[in-house]
Design a protein around this motif. Structure first.
Motif, short mmCIF file in Angstrom:
data_model
loop_
_atom_site.label_atom_id
_atom_site.label_comp_id
_atom_site.label_asym_id
_atom_site.label_seq_id
_atom_site.Cartn_x
_atom_site.Cartn_y
_atom_site.Cartn_z
N LEU A 30 14.19 28.81 -26.41
CA LEU A 30 14.25 29.43 -25.39
C LEU A 30 13.28 31.01 -25.49
O LEU A 30 12.52 31.07 -24.75
CB LEU A 30 15.56 30.21 -24.97
CG LEU A 30 16.79 28.83 -24.24
CD1 LEU A 30 17.78 29.57 -23.70
CD2 LEU A 30 15.90 28.30 -23.02
N VAL A 31 12.95 31.64 -26.33
CA VAL A 31 12.69 31.93 -27.03
C VAL A 31 10.99 32.11 -26.86
O VAL A 31 10.12 32.31 -26.43
CB VAL A 31 12.81 33.37 -27.76
CG1 VAL A 31 11.15 34.00 -28.81
CG2 VAL A 31 13.73 33.87 -28.19
N THR A 75 26.56 23.82 -9.57
CA THR A 75 27.24 22.71 -9.84
C THR A 75 27.94 23.08 -11.55
O THR A 75 28.66 22.44 -12.61
CB THR A 75 26.63 22.16 -9.92
OG1 THR A 75 25.27 21.69 -10.17
CG2 THR A 75 27.00 22.07 -7.58
N MET A 76 26.43 23.20 -12.54
CA MET A 76 26.88 23.32 -13.67
C MET A 76 27.42 24.68 -14.08
O MET A 76 27.92 23.52 -15.07
CB MET A 76 24.66 23.64 -14.55
CG MET A 76 24.94 23.40 -15.94
SD MET A 76 24.75 21.70 -16.03
CE MET A 76 26.60 21.23 -17.32
N HIS A 77 27.78 25.73 -13.94
CA HIS A 77 29.35 26.11 -14.56
C HIS A 77 30.08 25.70 -13.76
O HIS A 77 31.32 25.71 -14.58
CB HIS A 77 28.92 27.76 -13.72
CG HIS A 77 29.84 28.15 -14.14
ND1 HIS A 77 29.79 28.94 -15.53
CD2 HIS A 77 30.77 28.77 -13.86
CE1 HIS A 77 30.25 29.97 -15.70
NE2 HIS A 77 31.64 29.98 -14.69
N THR A 175 23.33 26.94 -20.56
CA THR A 175 22.54 27.17 -20.79
C THR A 175 21.44 26.86 -20.63
O THR A 175 20.93 28.15 -20.38
CB THR A 175 23.15 27.71 -22.91
OG1 THR A 175 23.93 27.78 -22.82
CG2 THR A 175 22.15 28.69 -23.28
N TYR A 176 21.00 26.09 -21.01
CA TYR A 176 19.38 25.34 -21.12
C TYR A 176 19.43 25.25 -19.36
O TYR A 176 18.07 25.81 -18.47
CB TYR A 176 19.16 24.48 -21.46
CG TYR A 176 17.84 24.52 -21.56
CD1 TYR A 176 16.98 24.95 -21.97
CD2 TYR A 176 17.24 22.59 -21.53
CE1 TYR A 176 15.68 24.40 -21.00
CE2 TYR A 176 16.32 22.36 -21.32
CZ TYR A 176 15.13 22.70 -21.35
OH TYR A 176 13.83 23.23 -21.17
N LEU A 180 16.87 27.83 -17.10
CA LEU A 180 15.66 27.76 -16.42
C LEU A 180 16.35 28.26 -14.99
O LEU A 180 15.14 28.25 -13.71
CB LEU A 180 15.60 26.05 -16.21
CG LEU A 180 15.55 25.38 -17.78
CD1 LEU A 180 15.65 23.58 -17.51
CD2 LEU A 180 14.17 25.44 -18.18
N ASP A 181 16.73 27.98 -14.27
CA ASP A 181 16.94 28.47 -12.65
C ASP A 181 17.06 30.13 -13.21
O ASP A 181 15.96 31.04 -12.03
CB ASP A 181 18.70 28.79 -12.24
CG ASP A 181 19.31 26.98 -12.66
OD1 ASP A 181 18.75 26.66 -12.59
OD2 ASP A 181 20.29 27.15 -12.32
#
Length: 195
Positions: A30-31, A75-77, A175-176, A180-181
């Protein structure tokens, strides 16, 4: 007596801070993505200041695709919450909906590119169009990688490996996807502001 206790304390192993190696790799990844888009944003601003910059209206479909991606974050959450509650059926549903919304986002981005071509904004030509395609294309590539991560999480839920006792895979996926969002929201606002 104090010397014996001090000696005993010195011999006891110290508790170390540890992190899941897969989660650590994710955060490093991510960094690197942040650094990639920060460098691209910087190059964009420098090139824009040089002049010969075509200004164009961002196609409306990019607004709609932003809403779709934000909905996919919800929806991911929901999937993560269902995994924590061990509600596997709803977990599968939530991941499936997230996957479908991710595909819809990509289709809308592709339609946005078609709209840009109709507006005579091409990848080759004026740098403003080139940067727009690069930003959205790089993000689209990362969305595809996010969809692959979602597929693995969905398979894990079907094999009952994603549940309250084993949240690692769903945590990484969540997390990923949220990253991205957030990255897309940044890009969207950046391109709206500086186009």
């Amino acid at each position: 007596m104090e010397d014996v206790q001090q000696l005993k304390m010195d011999k006891e192993p110290q508790e170390t801070l540890s992190m899941d190696p897969v989660k650590f790799i994710l955060w490093l990844f991510l960094v690197t993505i942040v650094m990639l888009f920060a460098s691209q944003s910087s190059a964009y601003l420098v090139r824009r200041a040089e002049g010969n910059w075509l200004e164009f209206q961002m196609p409306t479909i990019f607004w709609y695709s932003t809403v779709v991606l934000l909905a996919s974050s919800i929806t991911m959450h929901w999937a993560y919450i269902m995994a924590k509650k061990d509600e596997i059926k709803r977990l599968k549903l939530a991941i499936s909906i997230t996957f479908a919304l991710g595909l819809l986002f990509l289709a809308m981005q592709f339609q946005g590119w078609k709209d840009l071509v109709e507006m005579n904004v091409y990848f080759v030509g004026n740098p403003s169009g080139s940067f727009f395609y690069v930003f959205t294309g790089l993000h689209g590539f990362h969305i595809i990688s996010g969809l692959i991560v979602l597929v693995f999480a969905l398979f894990a839920s079907f094999k009952l490996k994603a549940n309250v006792k084993n949240l690692r895979q769903i945590q990484i996926c969540t997390t990923y996807w949220h990253f991205l969002d957030l990255l897309w929201v940044y890009l969207f606002v950046f391109l709206l502001t500086f186009n």
